[in-house]
Motif scaffolding. Structure first.
Motif, PDB file in Angstrom:
ATOM      1  N   LEU A   1     -10.987  -3.779  12.389  1.00 14.39           N
ATOM      2  CA  LEU A   1      -9.822  -3.480  11.560  1.00 14.39           C
ATOM      3  C   LEU A   1      -9.463  -2.003  11.754  1.00 14.39           C
ATOM      4  N   GLY A   2      -8.230  -1.732  12.236  1.00 11.37           N
ATOM      5  CA  GLY A   2      -7.832  -0.364  12.576  1.00 11.37           C
ATOM      6  C   GLY A   2      -6.651   0.133  11.795  1.00 11.37           C
ATOM      7  N   ASN A   3      -5.877   1.012  12.447  1.00  6.90           N
ATOM      8  CA  ASN A   3      -4.732   1.665  11.813  1.00  6.90           C
ATOM      9  C   ASN A   3      -3.653   0.674  11.395  1.00  6.90           C
ATOM     10  N   GLN A   4      -3.440  -0.349  12.213  1.00  3.16           N
ATOM     11  CA  GLN A   4      -2.408  -1.329  11.897  1.00  3.16           C
ATOM     12  C   GLN A   4      -2.708  -2.049  10.589  1.00  3.16           C
ATOM     13  N   THR A   5      -3.973  -2.411  10.374  1.00  2.00           N
ATOM     14  CA  THR A   5      -4.353  -3.086   9.127  1.00  2.00           C
ATOM     15  C   THR A   5      -4.174  -2.157   7.935  1.00  2.00           C
ATOM     16  N   PHE A   6      -4.540  -0.880   8.097  1.00  2.85           N
ATOM     17  CA  PHE A   6      -4.400   0.078   7.001  1.00  2.85           C
ATOM     18  C   PHE A   6      -2.928   0.212   6.579  1.00  2.85           C
ATOM     19  N   GLN A   7      -2.056   0.307   7.533  1.00  2.00           N
ATOM     20  CA  GLN A   7      -0.635   0.435   7.232  1.00  2.00           C
ATOM     21  C   GLN A   7      -0.087  -0.846   6.611  1.00  2.00           C
ATOM     22  N   ALA A   8      -0.544  -2.032   7.074  1.00  2.21           N
ATOM     23  CA  ALA A   8      -0.047  -3.298   6.512  1.00  2.21           C
ATOM     24  C   ALA A   8      -0.467  -3.464   5.059  1.00  2.21           C
ATOM     25  N   VAL A   9      -1.655  -3.016   4.711  1.00  2.00           N
ATOM     26  CA  VAL A   9      -2.107  -3.123   3.322  1.00  2.00           C
ATOM     27  C   VAL A   9      -1.293  -2.204   2.427  1.00  2.00           C
ATOM     28  N   LEU A  10      -0.979  -0.998   2.923  1.00  4.35           N
ATOM     29  CA  LEU A  10      -0.161  -0.088   2.127  1.00  4.35           C
ATOM     30  C   LEU A  10       1.256  -0.619   1.945  1.00  4.35           C
ATOM     31  N   GLU A  11       1.797  -1.268   2.929  1.00  7.91           N
ATOM     32  CA  GLU A  11       3.125  -1.872   2.792  1.00  7.91           C
ATOM     33  C   GLU A  11       3.120  -2.990   1.767  1.00  7.91           C
ATOM     34  N   ALA A  12       2.029  -3.796   1.745  1.00  8.20           N
ATOM     35  CA  ALA A  12       1.942  -4.843   0.731  1.00  8.20           C
ATOM     36  C   ALA A  12       1.848  -4.253  -0.663  1.00  8.20           C
ATOM     37  N   ALA A  13       1.156  -3.132  -0.786  1.00  2.22           N
ATOM     38  CA  ALA A  13       1.079  -2.480  -2.088  1.00  2.22           C
ATOM     39  C   ALA A  13       2.428  -1.888  -2.493  1.00  2.22           C
ATOM     40  N   GLN A  14       3.213  -1.490  -1.529  1.00  2.64           N
ATOM     41  CA  GLN A  14       4.526  -0.943  -1.830  1.00  2.64           C
ATOM     42  C   GLN A  14       5.490  -2.008  -2.319  1.00  2.64           C
ATOM     43  N   THR A  15       5.285  -3.263  -1.886  1.00  3.72           N
ATOM     44  CA  THR A  15       6.203  -4.352  -2.244  1.00  3.72           C
ATOM     45  C   THR A  15       5.873  -5.022  -3.569  1.00  3.72           C
ATOM     46  N   GLY A  16       4.895  -4.528  -4.291  1.00  2.00           N
ATOM     47  CA  GLY A  16       4.649  -5.102  -5.627  1.00  2.00           C
ATOM     48  C   GLY A  16       3.222  -5.517  -5.901  1.00  2.00           C
ATOM     49  N   VAL A  17       2.356  -5.484  -4.930  1.00  2.00           N
ATOM     50  CA  VAL A  17       0.952  -5.848  -5.193  1.00  2.00           C
ATOM     51  C   VAL A  17       0.291  -4.693  -5.923  1.00  2.00           C
ATOM     52  N   PRO A  18      -0.252  -4.908  -7.114  1.00  2.00           N
ATOM     53  CA  PRO A  18      -0.832  -3.795  -7.897  1.00  2.00           C
ATOM     54  C   PRO A  18      -2.198  -3.379  -7.387  1.00  2.00           C
ATOM     55  N   LEU A  19      -2.287  -3.027  -6.137  1.00  6.48           N
ATOM     56  CA  LEU A  19      -3.565  -2.664  -5.527  1.00  6.48           C
ATOM     57  C   LEU A  19      -3.943  -1.251  -5.951  1.00  6.48           C
ATOM     58  N   GLN A  20      -5.120  -1.106  -6.550  1.00  8.56           N
ATOM     59  CA  GLN A  20      -5.588   0.183  -7.030  1.00  8.56           C
ATOM     60  C   GLN A  20      -6.801   0.696  -6.262  1.00  8.56           C
TER      61      GLN A  20
END
Length: 634
Positions: A559-578
């Protein structure tokens, strides 16, 4: 007349006539005629005294005579019927059993007397004779004399012994025959205290004792056996309560069973009970355990973890903990209880009705131990276990247990049914930890329906830790189908995949997260050989999910940079990831500006970030720290 004489002189008529003429002759004429010349040749004259006959007839052993014994004044009388013993062809007569009686014997002389004895045996019935036995034995001399005699004329035996008298005490009452009167037998009562029954004698001198005295005796016997002194209330099996001041002889009868109910327990302090338990088991007092018992007097928890004590040294503590109602947290991790101590552990736990947290991890427990615990705590003996509590407490154990730690015990795949029964016995169970318990996909093959009913029926089970068990992709799929998705909020699947081939973990987790009523907030899929393509399925399932707050992806090196960016995008769209944990993954420098902008975006509520163990350079780390300070302050 000539014809009648001719017919009378032939056939059986001549024999009957001759026999009737002989029978009419008086006995004296027969004896007088013994001087006449016999019609037959004498045996000695014919054979010359030689025993030329060969005894070729096998003599059968005489049968054992039937005895009819009667007792009279210390003597014994035996009635027997005379039998004809087997004789050889030497001209011997019958020898009767009259050898033990002083009767007259006659020796047959001459041919006429021999014929007379033969005729008497043919015409007269046999008489029964009696043989008197003294001291249950037969006089051997009389037996020898009976063997030496050749013939005994049974017609000369006229003396008959009188009928033995009846015992003098036959008509007495049974109470007079007994050596010990029934009134002198002490009174005995059976008192049942929980699962133990005591037989308590009540001497005649103490028959005026009260019911309270009987309760004290039963309490003392229970204390001598179990180390606990209960306060008891007695009642009959039918439920009739017994007054403490009533006399025992007035309300109870001998051999009656009395049931004792525990009202409360008279318990000394825990350190004293521990010392007493060590004395009863001949075990040395452990200073560390004794100090823990002293500290528990002011606390509701007892932590005896990482002591490394075996069962002989640990069993006194378990015995002392019984009925310690103030304990709410019991931590026994890191000892060596084993299968032999599982039943003792369950016996102690069942007497702690207020227990909230129980930790027995790392104690060498197997599926046998779990079955023994389930039998006492939540199985067939549930009713018996409930009797161990007082009348003021609830009947079933573990009614307040919320946290159960069973991890790091080699339970194996055979523990499914016992685990299901144990979970069902804890209606308020919130946390169940089964990490590193040697569970595989086979744990769901047998008794899967019972396990599913238990897990789905646990309405408060929010946290399940089943990490570091080689479940495989199929095992994870079956596990997720057994869970209640609207109840479970934390799921730890760390290290459940042993190889990267045929890895469908991400697919099964994505399907579970995509359910509309999924309440999962904390998900851990670390160390499962995940790659970026697999994680895309999980990220896509996060779009409609608005409950996930923590995601652990550590120790997945692909799991690299692409996965890190995809998780942050999901958090930006409404997932309350803390919380995001990507330590030990494959992040590399440099981080692009889009990733840094997502970290600075106010829509992202990420508060905990772990990126240690990656190939990031010092400049990337400094940029992340600067963005973090701007977003959340110092």
């Amino acid at each position: 007349n000539v014809y009648q004489q001719a017919m009378a002189s032939v056939g059986s008529s001549a024999v009957r006539r001759e026999f009737s003429q002989i029978s009419r002759q008086p006995r004296d004429q027969d004896e007088a005629g013994s001087s006449r010349t016999p019609a037959l040749i004498n045996e000695e004259e014919y054979t010359g005294g030689d025993n030329w006959l060969v005894d070729d007839v096998v003599q059968r052993p005489a049968k054992r005579q039937k005895l009819s014994c009667e007792f009279s004044d210390g003597n014994q009388t035996r009635n027997t019927s005379s039998r004809k013993p087997s004789t050889s062809s030497g001209g011997e007569g019958d020898v009767g059993n009259e050898a033990g009686v002083n009767n007259s014997r006659t020796q047959a002389t001459g041919g006429s007397s021999s014929r007379t004895s033969v005729r008497n045996r043919l015409t007269r019935p046999k008489r029964q004779t009696q043989l008197t036995l003294t001291g249950m034995g037969v006089n051997p001399r009389s037996q020898d004399r009976s063997r030496e005699s050749n013939t005994v004329d049974l017609t000369e035996v006229t003396q008959v012994l009188p009928r033995p008298s009846v015992r003098d005490d036959a008509g007495l009452p049974a109470a007079q025959v007994q050596s010990t009167p029934a009134g002198q037998v002490p009174m005995r009562l059976r008192v049942k205290v929980q699962d133990k029954t005591f037989l308590i004698p009540i001497p005649n001198s103490d028959s005026h004792k009260s019911v309270d005295w009987l309760a004290e005796q039963a309490s003392q016997r229970y204390y001598n056996m179990c180390g606990l002194r209960p306060r008891l209330a007695l009642h009959t099996r039918e439920g009739a309560m017994l007054e403490a001041h009533d006399a025992i002889s007035d309300v109870l009868s001998t051999n009656e069973e009395v049931v004792a109910s525990v009202q409360s327990w008279d318990l000394p302090p825990l350190p004293e009970r521990y010392i007493k338990a060590c004395e009863n088991s001949n075990t040395a007092v452990q200073p560390r355990v004794h100090s823990l018992c002293e500290s528990q007097q002011t606390s509701a928890s007892l932590c005896a973890s990482s002591l490394g004590l075996g069962l002989p040294a640990f069993s006194p503590l378990l015995s002392a903990l019984q009925c310690q109602y103030c304990i709410k947290t019991l931590v026994l991790a890191g000892n060596r209880i084993g299968d032999k101590g599982a039943h003792l552990l369950a016996t102690a736990v069942v007497t702690l009705p207020n227990l909230v947290q129980l930790d027995v991890s790392c104690n060498g427990l197997t599926h046998t131990s779990l079955a023994s615990m389930a039998e006492v705590l939540g199985g067939a003996d549930q009713g018996t276990a409930g009797q161990l509590t007082t009348g003021l407490q609830t009947g079933k154990p573990l009614q307040h247990l919320e946290v159960l730690h069973l991890g790091f015990n080699p339970l194996g795949d055979s523990c499914t049914l016992a685990l299901a029964r144990l979970v069902q016995a804890c209606p308020l169970l919130t946390v169940l930890q089964l990490q590193s318990c040697c569970l595989s996909m086979k744990v769901f093959q047998q008794h899967r329906r019972q396990l599913m009913d238990a897990l789905r029926g646990a309405l408060h089970l929010q946290t399940l830790d089943i990490s570091h068990n080689p479940l495989g992709s199929t095992g994870v799929e079956l596990l997720l189908k057994c869970l209640a998705q609207d109840v479970v909020t934390s799921l730890d699947l760390r290290g459940v995949i042993a190889t990267s081939s045929n890895n469908h973990l991400a697919r099964h987790v994505a399907l579970y997260l995509a359910q509309p009523d999924c309440a999962l907030k904390h998900l851990c899929v670390a160390d499962n050989y995940l790659c970026e393509d697999m994680l895309e399925e999980i990220i896509r399932s996060l779009q409609p999910n608005t409950s996930l707050q923590s995601l652990q992806l550590s120790t997945n090196c692909k799991l690299g940079n692409q996965t890190f960016q995809a998780v942050l995008e999901a958090a930006q769209t409404g997932v309350p990831l803390q919380t995001l944990d990507m330590s030990g993954c494959g992040l590399e420098a440099p981080l692009n500006n889009a990733t840094l902008d997502l970290l600075e975006d106010t829509a992202v509520e990420l508060r905990n970030l772990r990126l240690c163990g990656n190939n990031l350079k010092k400049g990337d780390k400094e940029q992340i720290v600067d963005v973090w300070y701007k977003r959340w302050g110092g």
